[in-house]
Design a protein around this motif. Structure first.
Motif: not given
Ligand SMILES: Nc1ncnc2c1ncn2[C@@H]1O[C@H](COP(=O)(O)OP(=O)(O)OP(=O)(O)O)[C@@H](O)[C@H]1O
Length: 577
Positions: A97-107, A305-313, A315-318
């Motif tokens: 969560r921390v990594d994603l939030a930091e990444h999004c704030l930098r976008l 299957q659900q997790v794979e969809a989440s992981i793909q999303r 990774h797309q975000l990152l």
């Protein structure tokens, strides 16, 4: 599949390696519980055979005590595994969560303009929540249950070769059938999560705009959009659940066949005296036990299957990279700095230029007033100076440096901006003013509040600087919020101050009252004042007038005031009349 496996490996390596000791403990607890589950039926089989053969009571009692002890131990290891898996999952998902939030704030701002806050929340939190099981259990459970399956089949082979071989063949067919169906629900689950993100985005947008929505009678329109979204959501959920249910049907059918095979084999072998009644029990029990790992593997694959969809999303975000590069290392020299724009062209994601061939020079310590109609590009100049966007051509310099060469953090710490839209955070008055910079003393904060006439307001608060302010400026008038934003700039002590309609929410009396403070704020600093009201521009040295992104008049304020035909002089005359 290769790609998905690669993504799993990367995620697991990144977020589980730092807590490898806990993961090891979890693996040991799970494997112990699996081993105990295989051992315990042996005691039951021994008990049945001993009882049927009229064995000693002592032997039966020992078997009973051993059975209970192992059953308790199994429970204990399962509790330990659950406890550890929760900690592992929380630690890993929080780090993600921390990594994603930091990444999004930098976008870039352009990215955030295209994605609502609600959608971002769902993408950061919703997708990551789904991953908690993946981190804590999925991999270990898939491996552990595969081991359990393997162990049961080996034990069955030892009990009776025919039974062992038949049930091994059955387990292989069952697994192949389940694995073949693994990916059918990935796309529907990805679509489901996308709509879920849109749903939260819409709610967030409408809650934020509730006043405008009610004031403009747009409630029906909002409800219609909401209804439309819900109508799209349900069929997608049904499709995803249906795809997952296909897996469930397959496994239930397979277990029924497995039990039939076990019963038939046990009856056949027992009738031919090839096995004892205890072994017949064991074959049936282990076949039933086979259902557990196969069922768990099925469940885990369904979750995967659900997790794979989440992981793909995720990774797309990152993988979305900020266009704005943070690479500059140059540092601004201290004190006020000159600003120069040289043939600057800029546009947002549209065809037309927002700023067209802009050139001007403001010496250090001077103040520039920018005038122009709504949408002429005034605030865009401020955004470019803070490098919230990069220009397409030309050059912007602060002092001796091209701003693209400056370190972003240095640039932004040296430019203070006050706009009409002030963001107040759910934090104390002190933190709202200092942005959590504890180097700023309370005495300096109080002095600045006094300068801007905010001392009576502070006194009216229950806990002074410690009073908690509500998010969304709750409890503050728009004018008070604007005064607080001015205090922030004072405390930041920047080299360049940009006031973009910074006093638009203040009544003339308050604006007059803070004039002295404004003078202090602009003293020994370079300033830009963007304003529609001419009196606000009395203290500026230069005037720049914009029309549709082009400079239509630029010069010294005194000189333009003297030139009767200048646009500025005409504006002054109009406002005087
Ligand atoms: N983030 C953005 N993405 C796309 N276009 C934008 C964005 N921000 C502003 N614009 C467009 O750029 C133009 C200039 O906007 P800007 O905010 O600079 O105008 P302004 O002169 O400050 O207006 P106002 O006086 O209303 O504050 C407008 O046409 C606006 O629609």
């Amino acid at each position: 599949m290769q790609n998905a496996l690669q993504q799993y490996k990367l995620l697991l390596a990144d977020y589980l390696t730092p807590q490898w000791k806990r993961v090891l403990g979890l693996a040991i607890a799970l494997l112990t519980s699996i081993a105990l589950q295989i051992i315990n039926p042996q005691i039951l089989g021994y008990f049945i055979d001993t009882a049927v053969q009229g064995g000693s009571q002592q032997a039966l009692l020992t078997a009973t005590i051993a059975f209970i002890a192992i059953a308790l131990l199994t429970q204990g290891t399962e509790i330990a595994a659950t406890f550890l898996s929760e900690i592992v999952a929380w630690t890993a998902t929080n780090a993600l969560r921390v990594d994603l939030a930091e990444h999004c704030l930098r976008l870039d701002l352009s990215f955030h303009k295209a994605h609502t806050p609600g959608e971002m929340l769902e993408r950061i939190d919703g997708d990551v929540n789904l991953l908690s099981k993946f981190f804590s259990e999925l991999v270990i459970h898939v491996l552990g249950n595969s081991l359990l399956l393997f162990g049961i089949l080996i034990v069955l082979c030892f009990e009776n070769q025919l039974a062992g071989m038949s049930l091994t063949a059955f387990a292989i067919v069952a697994l192949i059938a389940l694995l073949a169906q693994r990916s059918i629900a990935i796309a529907p689950w990805a679509e489901y999560r996308q709509i879920s993100a849109e749903y939260y985005g819409t709610i967030g947008e409408h809650i934020a705009g509730r006043e405008d929505i009610r004031a403009n009678g747009a409630v029906n329109y909002v409800m219609f959009r909401f209804y439309e979204l819900l109508q799209r959501w349900l069929p997608v959920y049904q499709k995803a659940r249906f795809a997952s249910t296909v897996l469930w049907f397959t496994s239930v059918g397979l277990f029924t066949i497995g039990n039939a095979i076990a019963l038939f084999l046990s009856a056949y072998l027992w009738s031919r005296n090839a096995i004892t009644i205890g072994t017949a029990y064991l074959i049936f029990h282990y076949t039933n036990l086979l259902a557990k790992p196969i069922e768990r593997i099925r469940e885990e694959l369904e979750q995967l299957q659900q997790v794979e969809a989440s992981i793909q999303r995720i990774h797309q975000l990152l993988n979305i990279e900020a266009v704005l590069k943070h690479c500059g290392q140059a540092v601004l020299s201290s004190g006020a700095c000159a600003i120069s724009f040289k043939q600057v062209y800029f546009r947002y994601e549209s065809e037309n230029w927002t700023l067209h061939n802009l050139s001007f020079h403001l010496p250090a310590g001077k103040i520039l007033g920018i005038l122009g109609h709504t949408g002429s590009g005034k605030s865009t100049i401020a955004r470019l100076l803070l490098r919230l966007y990069d220009i397409q051509s030309g050059e912007i310099r602060l002092g001796d440096c091209v701003i693209a060469d400056l370190s972003l953090s240095d640039l932004r710490s040296r430019v203070g901006l006050v706009t009409q839209d002030v963001q107040i955070f759910q934090a104390s008055v002190r933190d709202n003013l200092t942005f959590f910079n504890d180097q700023i003393s309370d005495a300096y904060i109080l002095e600045t509040l006094e300068l801007l006439g905010l001392t009576p307001w502070l006194r009216s608060l229950p806990d002074g600087l410690n009073t908690q302010l509500g998010a969304d400026s709750t409890g503050l008038s728009a004018g008070q919020a604007q005064l607080l934003a001015l205090v922030r700039v004072f405390l930041k002590n920047p080299s360049l101050v940009i006031l973009d309609e910074a006093s638009s929410r203040l009544d003339p009396q308050t604006e007059k009252m803070i004039e002295g403070a404004m003078d202090r704020l602009l003293e020994h600093r370079t300033g830009i004042i963007i304003a529609h009201r001419l009196p606000t521009l009395q203290r500026v040295d230069q005037i720049l007038m914009l029309e549709q992104g082009k400079i239509v008049e630029y010069g010294d304020r005194e000189t333009l005031t003297q030139q009767a035909h200048s646009r500025f002089a005409r504006l002054l005359r109009m406002s005087a009349n």
